[in-house]
Design a protein around this motif. Structure first.
Motif, mmCIF file in Angstrom:
data_model
loop_
_atom_site.group_PDB
_atom_site.id
_atom_site.type_symbol
_atom_site.label_atom_id
_atom_site.label_comp_id
_atom_site.label_asym_id
_atom_site.label_seq_id
_atom_site.Cartn_x
_atom_site.Cartn_y
_atom_site.Cartn_z
ATOM 1 N N THR A 169 0.786 -1.298 0.066
ATOM 2 C CA THR A 169 0.091 0.099 0.088
ATOM 3 C C THR A 169 1.077 1.377 -0.097
ATOM 4 O O THR A 169 1.969 1.317 0.462
ATOM 5 C CB THR A 169 -0.881 0.067 1.161
ATOM 6 N N SER A 170 0.435 2.430 -0.575
ATOM 7 C CA SER A 170 1.208 3.527 -0.444
ATOM 8 C C SER A 170 1.558 4.086 0.643
ATOM 9 O O SER A 170 2.802 4.781 0.892
ATOM 10 C CB SER A 170 0.600 4.636 -1.482
ATOM 11 N N GLU A 171 0.796 3.815 1.751
ATOM 12 C CA GLU A 171 0.946 4.262 3.045
ATOM 13 C C GLU A 171 2.286 3.391 3.619
ATOM 14 O O GLU A 171 2.803 3.754 4.706
ATOM 15 C CB GLU A 171 -0.419 4.030 4.005
ATOM 16 N N LEU A 172 2.087 2.021 3.085
ATOM 17 C CA LEU A 172 3.498 1.652 3.643
ATOM 18 C C LEU A 172 4.680 1.399 3.143
ATOM 19 O O LEU A 172 5.843 0.730 3.575
ATOM 20 C CB LEU A 172 2.959 -0.211 3.684
ATOM 21 N N ALA A 173 4.868 2.204 2.020
ATOM 22 C CA ALA A 173 6.006 2.301 1.072
ATOM 23 C C ALA A 173 7.247 2.699 2.072
ATOM 24 O O ALA A 173 8.458 1.749 1.924
ATOM 25 C CB ALA A 173 5.936 3.332 0.020
ATOM 26 N N SER A 174 7.234 3.496 2.956
ATOM 27 C CA SER A 174 8.569 4.141 3.522
ATOM 28 C C SER A 174 8.722 2.997 4.514
ATOM 29 O O SER A 174 9.954 3.086 4.886
ATOM 30 C CB SER A 174 8.087 5.588 4.147
ATOM 31 N N GLU A 175 7.857 2.533 5.151
ATOM 32 C CA GLU A 175 8.473 1.324 6.121
ATOM 33 C C GLU A 175 8.872 0.199 5.650
ATOM 34 O O GLU A 175 9.753 -0.402 6.071
ATOM 35 C CB GLU A 175 6.900 0.676 6.967
ATOM 36 N N LEU A 176 8.401 -0.330 4.387
ATOM 37 C CA LEU A 176 8.976 -1.416 3.553
ATOM 38 C C LEU A 176 10.325 -0.911 3.274
ATOM 39 O O LEU A 176 11.434 -1.819 3.590
ATOM 40 C CB LEU A 176 8.290 -1.765 2.307
ATOM 41 N N ILE A 177 10.619 0.373 2.739
ATOM 42 C CA ILE A 177 12.115 0.768 2.254
ATOM 43 C C ILE A 177 13.216 0.590 3.589
ATOM 44 O O ILE A 177 14.105 0.177 3.303
ATOM 45 C CB ILE A 177 12.121 1.983 1.496
ATOM 46 N N SER A 178 12.498 1.059 4.906
ATOM 47 C CA SER A 178 13.213 1.288 5.978
ATOM 48 C C SER A 178 13.630 -0.070 6.564
ATOM 49 O O SER A 178 14.288 0.076 7.674
ATOM 50 C CB SER A 178 12.898 2.181 6.790
ATOM 51 N N LEU A 179 13.027 -1.192 6.282
ATOM 52 C CA LEU A 179 13.345 -2.498 6.703
ATOM 53 C C LEU A 179 14.921 -2.853 6.679
ATOM 54 O O LEU A 179 15.335 -2.590 5.621
ATOM 55 C CB LEU A 179 12.429 -3.772 6.042
ATOM 56 N N THR A 180 15.506 -3.342 7.728
ATOM 57 C CA THR A 180 16.799 -3.889 7.813
ATOM 58 C C THR A 180 16.977 -5.219 8.255
ATOM 59 O O THR A 180 16.056 -5.763 8.791
ATOM 60 C CB THR A 180 17.651 -2.903 8.518
ATOM 61 N N LYS A 228 18.624 -6.137 10.863
ATOM 62 C CA LYS A 228 18.348 -6.153 12.419
ATOM 63 C C LYS A 228 16.900 -6.032 12.706
ATOM 64 O O LYS A 228 16.607 -6.084 13.642
ATOM 65 C CB LYS A 228 19.117 -4.878 12.952
ATOM 66 N N ASN A 229 16.227 -5.061 11.898
ATOM 67 C CA ASN A 229 14.767 -4.764 12.163
ATOM 68 C C ASN A 229 13.804 -5.091 10.917
ATOM 69 O O ASN A 229 13.498 -4.356 10.058
ATOM 70 C CB ASN A 229 14.568 -3.276 12.248
ATOM 71 N N PRO A 230 13.689 -6.555 10.653
ATOM 72 C CA PRO A 230 12.880 -6.972 9.518
ATOM 73 C C PRO A 230 11.504 -7.026 9.365
ATOM 74 O O PRO A 230 10.893 -7.458 8.192
ATOM 75 C CB PRO A 230 13.613 -8.451 9.212
ATOM 76 N N ILE A 231 11.036 -6.964 10.491
ATOM 77 C CA ILE A 231 9.495 -7.023 10.593
ATOM 78 C C ILE A 231 8.545 -5.573 10.540
ATOM 79 O O ILE A 231 8.989 -4.816 11.335
ATOM 80 C CB ILE A 231 8.996 -7.828 11.746
ATOM 81 N N VAL A 232 7.856 -5.630 9.466
ATOM 82 C CA VAL A 232 6.875 -4.363 9.839
ATOM 83 C C VAL A 232 6.085 -4.554 10.890
ATOM 84 O O VAL A 232 5.130 -5.575 11.224
ATOM 85 C CB VAL A 232 5.911 -4.477 8.363
ATOM 86 N N PRO A 233 5.923 -3.350 11.692
ATOM 87 C CA PRO A 233 5.311 -3.823 13.355
ATOM 88 C C PRO A 233 3.774 -3.563 13.251
ATOM 89 O O PRO A 233 3.283 -3.026 14.286
ATOM 90 C CB PRO A 233 6.015 -2.532 13.979
ATOM 91 N N LYS A 234 3.025 -3.794 11.906
ATOM 92 C CA LYS A 234 1.799 -3.687 12.103
ATOM 93 C C LYS A 234 0.960 -4.810 11.043
ATOM 94 O O LYS A 234 1.748 -5.182 10.052
ATOM 95 C CB LYS A 234 1.165 -2.386 11.811
ATOM 96 N N VAL A 235 -0.004 -5.344 11.291
ATOM 97 C CA VAL A 235 -0.824 -5.981 10.297
ATOM 98 C C VAL A 235 -1.245 -5.255 9.213
ATOM 99 O O VAL A 235 -1.925 -4.527 9.637
ATOM 100 C CB VAL A 235 -1.814 -6.930 11.197
ATOM 101 N N ILE A 236 -0.916 -5.672 8.097
ATOM 102 C CA ILE A 236 -1.600 -5.312 6.833
ATOM 103 C C ILE A 236 -3.002 -5.711 6.374
ATOM 104 O O ILE A 236 -2.747 -7.138 6.189
ATOM 105 C CB ILE A 236 -0.255 -5.029 5.835
ATOM 106 N N GLU A 237 -3.645 -4.933 6.271
ATOM 107 C CA GLU A 237 -4.989 -5.538 5.556
ATOM 108 C C GLU A 237 -5.354 -4.893 4.144
ATOM 109 O O GLU A 237 -5.196 -3.813 4.019
ATOM 110 C CB GLU A 237 -6.284 -5.248 6.493
ATOM 111 N N LYS A 238 -5.433 -5.892 3.128
ATOM 112 C CA LYS A 238 -5.193 -5.516 1.720
ATOM 113 C C LYS A 238 -6.283 -6.619 1.101
ATOM 114 O O LYS A 238 -5.931 -7.637 1.191
ATOM 115 C CB LYS A 238 -4.206 -5.294 0.942
ATOM 116 N N GLY A 239 -7.347 -6.025 0.393
ATOM 117 C CA GLY A 239 -8.099 -7.059 -0.312
ATOM 118 C C GLY A 239 -8.760 -8.168 0.364
ATOM 119 O O GLY A 239 -8.828 -9.420 -0.328
ATOM 120 N N GLY A 240 -9.253 -7.899 1.618
ATOM 121 C CA GLY A 240 -9.749 -8.993 2.238
ATOM 122 C C GLY A 240 -8.926 -9.905 2.985
ATOM 123 O O GLY A 240 -9.237 -10.826 3.463
ATOM 124 N N ARG A 241 -7.591 -9.875 2.918
ATOM 125 C CA ARG A 241 -6.403 -10.662 3.392
ATOM 126 C C ARG A 241 -5.559 -9.872 4.273
ATOM 127 O O ARG A 241 -5.600 -8.667 4.378
ATOM 128 C CB ARG A 241 -5.599 -11.124 2.204
#
Length: 130
Positions: free
Chosen positions: A51-62, A64-77
């Motif tokens: 999602t466009s709101e998630l783009a900066s979080e995805l790019i900043s994953l390392t 050492k810090n590999p997990i996005v800290p929230k559950v993403i809901e998209k398309g009923g999944r």
């Protein structure tokens, strides 16, 4: 059902954030684990969870810090996203002009995304299909 699934996903996410791993969580609640092919910054839009709101979080994953800290809901999944490996760009294979062109494209997409978001926030838009 979605609320219950989101509760299970948030519980798995909180445990994964503490342990840094998703080991053995696929057996719980019918969870399936999948991987995307390696994606460059310009290809993130093709990921099923993007999602466009998630783009900066995805790019900043390392690593050492590999997990996005929230559950993403998209398309009923629901998605819990973890970076498996960061692959550095092939600097020798990219020429300066190609690099400049790619950076302009990325910045242009970012600007357009922000501009469209500001318009959507400012105006109420209705689309009528014939």
């Amino acid at each position: 059902a979605m609320d219950r699934a989101k509760g299970v996903a948030e519980e798995i996410l909180s445990r994964a954030l503490k342990s840094g791993s998703f080991k053995d969580y696929s057996r719980e609640g019918g969870i399936t684990i999948g991987e995307t092919k390696p994606l460059g910054r310009g290809e993130l839009g093709s990921a099923p969870f993007f999602t466009s709101e998630l783009a900066s979080e995805l790019i900043s994953l390392t690593e050492k810090n590999p997990i996005v800290p929230k559950v993403i809901e998209k398309g009923g999944r629901l998605y819990i996203v973890r970076l498996l490996k960061r692959i550095p760009p092939d600097r020798e294979g990219m020429k300066r002009d190609e690099l400049i062109k790619e950076l302009k494209r990325i910045k242009g997409e970012d600007f357009l995304r922000m501009y469209v978001k500001s318009l959507r926030d400012k105006y109420k838009v209705k689309i009528y299909m014939k």
